[in-house]
Design an enzyme around this catalytic site. Structure first.
Site, PDB file in Angstrom:
ATOM      1  N   LYS A 206       0.864  -1.179   0.000  1.00 38.82           N
ATOM      2  CA  LYS A 206       0.000   0.000   0.000  1.00 38.82           C
ATOM      3  C   LYS A 206       0.901   1.229   0.000  1.00 38.82           C
ATOM      4  O   LYS A 206       1.434   1.641   1.029  1.00 38.82           O
ATOM      5  CB  LYS A 206      -0.906  -0.011   1.231  1.00 38.82           C
ATOM      6  CG  LYS A 206      -2.187   0.818   1.085  1.00 38.82           C
ATOM      7  CD  LYS A 206      -1.964   2.321   1.038  1.00 38.82           C
ATOM      8  CE  LYS A 206      -1.495   2.879   2.350  1.00 38.82           C
ATOM      9  NZ  LYS A 206      -1.350   4.395   2.291  1.00 38.82           N
ATOM     10  N   VAL A 243      -9.651   2.219   4.308  1.00 35.74           N
ATOM     11  CA  VAL A 243      -9.291   1.064   3.476  1.00 35.74           C
ATOM     12  C   VAL A 243      -7.901   0.570   3.854  1.00 35.74           C
ATOM     13  O   VAL A 243      -7.671  -0.642   4.008  1.00 35.74           O
ATOM     14  CB  VAL A 243      -9.366   1.419   1.983  1.00 35.74           C
ATOM     15  CG1 VAL A 243      -8.827   0.285   1.128  1.00 35.74           C
ATOM     16  CG2 VAL A 243     -10.803   1.748   1.588  1.00 35.74           C
ATOM     17  N   GLU A 282       9.362   1.399  11.205  1.00 34.34           N
ATOM     18  CA  GLU A 282      10.469   2.361  11.085  1.00 34.34           C
ATOM     19  C   GLU A 282       9.826   3.727  11.068  1.00 34.34           C
ATOM     20  O   GLU A 282       9.186   4.114  10.095  1.00 34.34           O
ATOM     21  CB  GLU A 282      11.272   2.087   9.801  1.00 34.34           C
ATOM     22  CG  GLU A 282      12.626   2.767   9.798  1.00 34.34           C
ATOM     23  CD  GLU A 282      12.596   4.131   9.143  1.00 34.34           C
ATOM     24  OE1 GLU A 282      12.584   5.132   9.896  1.00 34.34           O
ATOM     25  OE2 GLU A 282      12.570   4.212   7.916  1.00 34.34           O
ATOM     26  N   CYS A 315      13.591  10.950   7.719  1.00 36.42           N
ATOM     27  CA  CYS A 315      13.397  10.605   9.123  1.00 36.42           C
ATOM     28  C   CYS A 315      14.709  10.605   9.892  1.00 36.42           C
ATOM     29  O   CYS A 315      14.721  10.846  11.092  1.00 36.42           O
ATOM     30  CB  CYS A 315      12.707   9.248   9.238  1.00 36.42           C
ATOM     31  SG  CYS A 315      13.546   7.910   8.373  1.00 36.42           S
ATOM     32  N   GLU A 417       9.280  16.028  15.719  1.00 37.27           N
ATOM     33  CA  GLU A 417       9.753  15.895  14.350  1.00 37.27           C
ATOM     34  C   GLU A 417       9.001  16.883  13.467  1.00 37.27           C
ATOM     35  O   GLU A 417       7.768  16.894  13.431  1.00 37.27           O
ATOM     36  CB  GLU A 417       9.533  14.466  13.839  1.00 37.27           C
ATOM     37  CG  GLU A 417      10.091  14.243  12.444  1.00 37.27           C
ATOM     38  CD  GLU A 417       9.927  12.800  11.982  1.00 37.27           C
ATOM     39  OE1 GLU A 417      10.896  12.240  11.450  1.00 37.27           O
ATOM     40  OE2 GLU A 417       8.835  12.251  12.155  1.00 37.27           O
TER      41      GLU A 417
END
Length: 517
Positions: A206, A243, A282, A315, A417
């Protein structure tokens, strides 16, 4: 203008983001891959793919609904249970090699597509956006198919005599739901699919709805250029969180492999708890670049400016810079000047370091974080606002490279973040305080240390609670290098033996050796 194509290619076309967007749209794959077929959504629904560089619609992609997701999960379940994919290592290796060749044959088209839909500067596609993962993300796990210890006999008979034999067997987990982000989409996709498929699992992928085309292209390549059995890989784009959430609750899914925000990672844990799925996460980071008192200030500038690459949408970016008080003023002045000199521009231009953020919503989140820092008493040393670009780029999602000082580590800007080109610089007094500040975070993904002494830098690095860290410019990236975080930065590891092993179950078999054998 950027050369879209390999630098060694002759006769390549130069183009702007507007032109690249048009070119990407003509070559895009809008269909899903479900059960070996390239199909539209059962409902016929589609969603727009927006250019971050211009804010314009590039084209559309099939929008999966619950029925499409159900069919994809069912196909993956059947492919795992009813085909020999999970046991036929030679087939898996051959299919990964075929996919590698197919991706290489369309590498430049994929590069164009990434610039268009991700808004990543072309220079990044020559690094972690494309060329680096394409070099080893599939090759390394394909090699592990031959090299990995799939069975391990235990020595002796244990408690039950010498006729009692024991073997440890590694088997695939089953159906893996791979959910991937928008910032480095093909990099993350390949580093998930490589080990998951090599280990014998089937996958429902996805992709992020902001960047679907690289994933649907990969689905087409699997369908058209590999022997992969129907249902082994399913690519199901959707803009619906409901979904997508079905992957967390469906009992036919055995594992969630997710890269993205910590908030969504926690949601997936809650959704998957009832069916006890294995979960690899992650997640986010607020990594620290530690500049010790013996460091050369000139040598820390590249690491600081690295926060600006791809508009800070990484990240592992070291968005907290911790500087010894003896160097603080000098480093702040140098970093501020460097950030002020960084050009925000068209990601298709070769000199661009800072392109757009992925969406208007993300642009606003970054601006909100800067505004909160102002309210907390921070000084904006440079930047802090929308970056206005001329002409057709005026509708894109740009933010000025921003340096923030005048706060301590408890401030929101030092703890949360931001996922934008924003750096906060904090002072410290000694190595112990530097480590304390670095570890005073909910996250623990990455980091860096700079010192004139390798031994001292390594000693500090070993005390920082992160899953990866660079010392004096050292790079940890690679398909053989496990990557992931401590604390709220996630569970498990991507890449390396550790990343491969997390897609495997462990079975211990005890059996009796016949008398006289």
């Amino acid at each position: 203008m950027v050369t879209v194509g390999h630098p060694k290619d002759a006769g390549v076309v130069r183009a702007t983001s507007v032109e690249i967007g048009k070119r990407a749209a003509t070559a895009a794959e809008s269909r899903m891959l479900i059960d070996g077929e390239l199909v539209g959504a059962a409902s016929g629904a589609e969603f727009d793919n927006i250019s971050p560089a211009t804010g314009r619609v590039l084209g559309t992609t099939a929008a999966a609904d619950a029925a499409d997701m159900d069919r994809a999960v069912g196909a993956a379940r059947r492919a795992f249970d009813d085909t020999d994919w999970s046991t036929n290592r030679e087939l898996r290796k051959r299919c990964l090699q075929q996919l590698q060749s197919a991706l290489e044959s369309e590498q430049e088209e994929l590069r164009t597509e990434l610039i268009a839909e991700v808004g990543c500067p072309v220079m990044t596609t020559q690094l972690a956006q494309l060329d680096w993962p394409l070099a080893d993300a599939l090759r390394y796990p394909a090699r592990l198919i031959d090299e990995f210890e799939w069975e391990r006999p235990l020595q002796g008979g244990g408690l039950f005599g010498e006729r009692n034999m024991r073997t440890v067997v590694k088997e695939p987990v089953g159906v893996v739901a791979a959910i991937t982000p928008s910032n480095f989409p093909i990099e993350v996709i390949l580093n998930k699919l490589g080990p998951a498929l090599a280990a014998g699992n089937t996958v429902v992928l996805k992709p992020d709805p902001n960047t679907p085309w690289n994933a649907t292209r990969l689905g087409r390549l699997v369908a058209e250029h590999t022997e992969t059995p129907a249902g082994v890989l399913n690519v199901v784009p959707t803009g619906s969180n409901e979904v997508a959430g079905l992957l967390g609750t469906d009992p036919r899914v055995d594992m969630i492999s997710f890269t993205g925000s910590t908030a969504v990672g926690k949601l997936l844990v809650r959704q998957s708890a009832d069916t006890m799925k294995r979960t690899f996460l992650e997640l986010g980071g607020k990594s620290a670049l530690i500049v010790l008192d013996d460091a050369d200030p000139a040598k820390v500038i590249p690491g600081a400016v690295g926060v600006c690459v791809h508009a800070g949408q990484a990240c592992a970016a070291t968005t907290r810079m911790l500087v010894h008080t003896s160097l603080y003023d000098e480093v702040v002045a140098a970093v501020t000047a460097a950030f002020a000199a960084v050009t925000v521009g068209d990601p298709a231009l070769p000199q661009t370091l800072v392109g757009p953020l992925i969406s208007a919503a993300q642009q606003q989140r970054v601006l909100d974080a800067i505004a909160q820092a102002r309210r907390d008493g921070a000084e904006i040393a440079t930047g802090g606002d929308v970056a206005d670009l001329p002409g057709e780029l005026g509708g894109g999602y740009y933010v000025q490279p921003t340096v923030i000082v005048g706060v301590d580590n408890s401030a929101a800007i030092a703890q949360q973040e931001v996922f934008g080109p924003v750096l906060v610089i904090l002072p410290f007094g000694d190595d112990h305080e530097a480590v304390r500040i670095a570890n005073d975070s909910a996250y623990g993904l990455a980091g860096a240390v700079v010192s004139a002494s390798s031994e001292r830098a390594m000693a500090v690095a070993r005390r920082v609670r992160t899953g990866a860290i660079g010392v004096n410019g050292g790079m940890y990236y690679g398909a053989d290098a496990p990557f992931g975080g401590y604390k709220s930065s996630g569970w498990g590891r991507q890449c390396g033996i550790e990343g491969f092993s997390q897609y495997l179950e462990t079975k211990t078999i005890g059996y009796r050796r016949p008398r006289g054998a």
